[in-house]
Design a protein around this motif. Structure first.
Motif, mmCIF file in Angstrom:
data_model
loop_
_atom_site.group_PDB
_atom_site.id
_atom_site.type_symbol
_atom_site.label_atom_id
_atom_site.label_comp_id
_atom_site.label_asym_id
_atom_site.label_seq_id
_atom_site.Cartn_x
_atom_site.Cartn_y
_atom_site.Cartn_z
ATOM 1 N N THR A 33 0.815 -1.203 0.000
ATOM 2 C CA THR A 33 0.000 0.000 0.000
ATOM 3 C C THR A 33 0.852 1.259 0.000
ATOM 4 N N LEU A 34 0.363 2.300 -0.677
ATOM 5 C CA LEU A 34 1.064 3.582 -0.712
ATOM 6 C C LEU A 34 1.212 4.143 0.693
ATOM 7 N N THR A 35 2.375 4.726 0.949
ATOM 8 C CA THR A 35 2.633 5.329 2.246
ATOM 9 C C THR A 35 3.528 6.538 2.029
ATOM 10 N N ASP A 36 4.112 7.070 3.087
ATOM 11 C CA ASP A 36 5.090 8.153 2.944
ATOM 12 C C ASP A 36 6.339 7.790 3.719
ATOM 13 N N CYS A 339 9.728 -0.680 3.200
ATOM 14 C CA CYS A 339 9.068 -0.051 2.063
ATOM 15 C C CYS A 339 9.819 -0.371 0.766
ATOM 16 N N THR A 344 5.959 0.565 -6.397
ATOM 17 C CA THR A 344 4.954 1.614 -6.243
ATOM 18 C C THR A 344 4.230 1.933 -7.544
ATOM 19 N N GLN A 346 2.966 4.896 -7.928
ATOM 20 C CA GLN A 346 3.119 6.354 -8.012
ATOM 21 C C GLN A 346 4.588 6.706 -7.849
ATOM 22 N N LYS A 349 6.846 7.914 -4.638
ATOM 23 C CA LYS A 349 6.141 7.669 -3.375
ATOM 24 C C LYS A 349 6.272 6.185 -3.025
ATOM 25 N N VAL A 351 5.791 2.376 -1.258
ATOM 26 C CA VAL A 351 4.729 1.511 -0.762
ATOM 27 C C VAL A 351 5.251 0.743 0.435
#
Length: 391
Positions: A33-36, A339, A344, A346, A349, A351
């Motif tokens: 899942t996308l995260t930061d 990560c 990803t 995106q 960014k 994941v």
């Protein structure tokens, strides 16, 4: 009084029970899942290596129209190195927290066969509008080198830190222009003696065939001028591309090895003389009239054009090895909150692959998918109930 539950004596073999348990254990799976970056304890590449990186930076030059403009070339050798940055982008915190604009020249005789004075200038580093048909970006970063009457004006950006120790560096870039120049992306650790220099580089010679790439763990020659063949791997661009086309160039520097990729295809791997110690990152476009670059015709120019830069890395600086990141590593060669920037959807960014600190019992499988596990006692009870063995 209710009688105790008992296990029926049914003929179930141990191997059958193990098979049932293994089928029942992974109860759920999900895509990363996308995260930061604030949620990431470390980063893992998609190359099956065991190297973990603690930090991530992404620099996007694709939509910077407010800074776009091509500055006129400064013709004066003395004025060129001290030129002001070409736009406010290069004085902003995003840039200055990581990069510096080169302004040195080759008057120290760093290359003995140079026939032309070369001077790096901040004036040759700028954001440019993408005017090609059906552009893949609105703008890009340009590093320019041009032969003038009395000298070669050049461009270089280098990291403010010299403390990188292992990294994965990527750029979406192309090289265009006249013969007689070099464009490059590399790590560098200088030394007084040639043999002690540590450098891992991608170099493109604009005098070469347009599909030829040079990868080297420097030095590639001795003080006596002898070539060190083990240090270099020359190859061609994959997929019929040439270096005038946009492509993603990537270098993975891991312990004892440098590995190079173009558009996710591995094209070179060199263990000989792999960098060992802290280094910095450099991109440049240059020429000095020597044997390696060739002599550029007066007023010809060449350009390294970059849509984006991305790096995941380790650093020996205290600020980079923050307590948060160190704590979130576990002691079994893994990372509690891992990560990826490869999986990803995106660009730029990350994941989340897994976060054992946030969800106990979560792990990643060999395919990079997150799998939820429940205690084996619960699985055993579930299996026995579903098969009628527990009554």
């Amino acid at each position: 009084m209710e009688p105790p539950k008992r296990i029926l004596s049914l003929p179930v073999s141990l191997s059958s029970l193990v098979l049932l348990l293994s089928a029942a254990a992974p109860l759920a799976a999900a895509e990363p899942t996308l995260t930061d970056d604030s949620q990431c304890g470390c980063y893992i590449n998609n190359d099956n290596s065991s190297t973990y990186f603690t930090d991530h930076r992404f620099f996007d030059f694709r939509s910077l129209s407010q800074y776009a403009g091509v500055p006129a070339v400064i013709q004066d050798l003395q004025a060129s190195p001290g030129a002001a940055p070409t736009s406010d982008y290069f004085t902003g915190t995003e840039w200055t927290s990581f990069w510096m604009l080169g302004s040195w020249n080759n008057s120290n005789g760093a290359r003995s066969d140079a026939t032309v004075t070369m001077a790096n200038s901040p004036n040759n580093i700028y954001i440019e509008a993408n005017t090609e048909a059906n552009p893949s970006s609105q703008t890009y970063l340009t590093l320019r080198t041009q032969r003038l009457n009395d000298f070669q004006t050049a461009a270089e950006i280098e990291s403010a830190s010299t403390s990188f120790k292992y990294l994965s560096l990527r750029m979406r870039a192309r090289t265009v222009g006249a013969a007689g120049a070099i464009t490059a992306m590399f790590t560098y650790r200088g030394a007084d003696a040639l043999a002690n220099i540590q450098e891992a580089d991608l170099e493109i010679r604009t005098a070469d065939p347009r599909n030829l790439l040079h990868y080297t763990n420097q030095p590639a020659y001795t003080d006596g001028g002898d070539v060190v063949p083990e240090a270099t791997h020359n190859t061609t661009m994959p997929g019929g591309l040439d270096w005038t086309a946009w492509a993603t160039h990537r270098m993975d520097w891991t312990p004892g090895l440098t590995t190079w990729w173009v558009d996710d295809e591995m094209v070179a791997q060199i263990a000989f003389q792999a960098p060992r110690d802290e280094s910095n990152i450099i991109l440049n476009a240059w020429s000095d009239g020597g044997k390696w670059t060739g002599n550029m015709t007066k007023f010809d120019a060449a350009y390294l054009q970059v849509q984006w830069l991305e790096v995941v890395y380790n650093s020996t600086e205290a600020a980079a090895a923050s307590s948060r990141k160190m704590v979130r590593r576990d002691g079994a060669g893994g990372c509690v909150a891992a990560c990826s920037v490869d999986q990803t959807p995106q660009l730029g960014k990350p994941v989340m692959l897994w976060n054992n600190g946030a969800a106990a019992g979560m792990r990643v499988n060999a395919g990079g998918r997150l799998v939820a596990w429940v205690p084996m006692g619960m699985v055993l009870a579930t299996v026995l109930l579903s098969t009628g063995l527990l009554v």
